[in-house]
Design a protein around this motif. Sequence first.
Motif, short mmCIF file in Angstrom:
data_model
loop_
_atom_site.label_atom_id
_atom_site.label_comp_id
_atom_site.label_asym_id
_atom_site.label_seq_id
_atom_site.Cartn_x
_atom_site.Cartn_y
_atom_site.Cartn_z
N ARG A 72 -66.63 37.79 35.47
CA ARG A 72 -66.68 39.04 34.70
C ARG A 72 -67.82 39.05 33.68
O ARG A 72 -68.40 40.08 33.40
CB ARG A 72 -65.34 39.28 34.02
CG ARG A 72 -64.20 39.43 35.01
CD ARG A 72 -62.85 39.41 34.33
NE ARG A 72 -61.76 39.22 35.26
CZ ARG A 72 -61.20 40.17 35.98
NH1 ARG A 72 -61.63 41.40 35.87
NH2 ARG A 72 -60.21 39.90 36.80
N GLU A 73 -68.14 37.89 33.14
CA GLU A 73 -69.18 37.83 32.12
C GLU A 73 -70.59 37.87 32.71
O GLU A 73 -71.53 38.19 32.03
CB GLU A 73 -68.99 36.57 31.27
CG GLU A 73 -67.69 36.63 30.47
CD GLU A 73 -67.38 35.33 29.78
OE1 GLU A 73 -68.23 34.42 29.75
OE2 GLU A 73 -66.26 35.23 29.26
N ALA A 74 -70.72 37.53 33.99
CA ALA A 74 -72.03 37.54 34.63
C ALA A 74 -72.14 38.67 35.66
O ALA A 74 -72.95 38.60 36.57
CB ALA A 74 -72.30 36.20 35.29
N SER A 75 -71.33 39.71 35.48
CA SER A 75 -71.37 40.84 36.40
C SER A 75 -72.76 41.44 36.44
O SER A 75 -73.39 41.67 35.40
CB SER A 75 -70.36 41.90 35.96
OG SER A 75 -70.47 43.05 36.77
N LYS A 179 -68.71 44.90 39.57
CA LYS A 179 -67.51 45.66 39.26
C LYS A 179 -67.55 46.93 40.09
O LYS A 179 -68.57 47.62 40.15
CB LYS A 179 -67.48 45.99 37.77
CG LYS A 179 -66.22 46.66 37.31
CD LYS A 179 -66.27 46.85 35.80
CE LYS A 179 -65.02 47.44 35.24
NZ LYS A 179 -65.11 47.56 33.78
N LEU A 180 -66.44 47.24 40.76
CA LEU A 180 -66.33 48.47 41.55
C LEU A 180 -65.42 49.44 40.81
O LEU A 180 -64.35 49.05 40.34
CB LEU A 180 -65.71 48.19 42.92
CG LEU A 180 -66.49 47.22 43.83
CD1 LEU A 180 -65.67 46.91 45.07
CD2 LEU A 180 -67.83 47.83 44.21
N LEU A 181 -65.85 50.68 40.68
CA LEU A 181 -65.07 51.70 39.99
C LEU A 181 -65.01 52.92 40.90
O LEU A 181 -66.05 53.51 41.21
CB LEU A 181 -65.71 52.05 38.65
CG LEU A 181 -64.96 53.01 37.76
CD1 LEU A 181 -63.58 52.45 37.42
CD2 LEU A 181 -65.74 53.28 36.49
N ALA A 182 -63.81 53.28 41.34
CA ALA A 182 -63.61 54.42 42.23
C ALA A 182 -62.82 55.50 41.52
O ALA A 182 -61.81 55.22 40.89
CB ALA A 182 -62.89 53.99 43.49
N GLN A 183 -63.34 56.73 41.61
CA GLN A 183 -62.67 57.89 40.99
C GLN A 183 -62.69 59.05 41.96
O GLN A 183 -63.70 59.30 42.61
CB GLN A 183 -63.39 58.29 39.70
CG GLN A 183 -63.42 57.21 38.67
CD GLN A 183 -64.23 57.61 37.44
OE1 GLN A 183 -64.77 58.71 37.37
NE2 GLN A 183 -64.32 56.72 36.47
N GLY A 184 -61.56 59.74 42.03
CA GLY A 184 -61.46 60.91 42.92
C GLY A 184 -62.08 62.07 42.32
O GLY A 184 -62.80 62.87 42.53
#
Length: 184
Positions: A72-75, A179-184
């Motif tokens: 998480r810190e080296a994303s 990091k993957l972020l999915a939004q409808g």
Amino acid sequence: DDAQGETARRGVGEVVKLLHGGKYQFGSGGAQASAGSAFAEALACSSSGGDAAADDGDVQPPAWARALRPDREASLSTLELASAHPATSVQVKNMYKTWEPFVAAVLPADDSASALQAAAEFELHPTAGTFAPRGGANNVCDPDKPYSDSQTLNVRWRGGEGGEAWLVIKTEESQWSYKLLAQG
């Protein structure tokens, strides 16, 4: 051809005159003479071009491949996906001068049921393969298709509730986390 007119089967070492993956093998030094032949045979028999895992169901992946956790810190970045743009890709590159097997997976952001569901909404291709050494490598069998030291991984969100997940790509020596972020 043998005496019965059938074509004799030759090993990769015979075909490429003991040149395997850019490494020469000299002499008939017993076990040392065939040091790279198992790798070369597997590579020559591969039809995947390095972007899919072998179909050996009983072969266990190495320990480093079973221990996937996002860093998480080296994303490297956040990849945002939405209904209008449900797919993206990332390219990772081998920085070492050796052939490097890799594995890739979409992992949940945490252990909650909603995070597990969010991670299940993503498709990833490929999930395993092998990087050529830094700079790539010549393909003796087909010079028009050299082996690449990089790989493009395609991520697609199938839709659903959305949420957060992690894309992790790992070799024995390196790891890339997105990091993957999915939004409808």
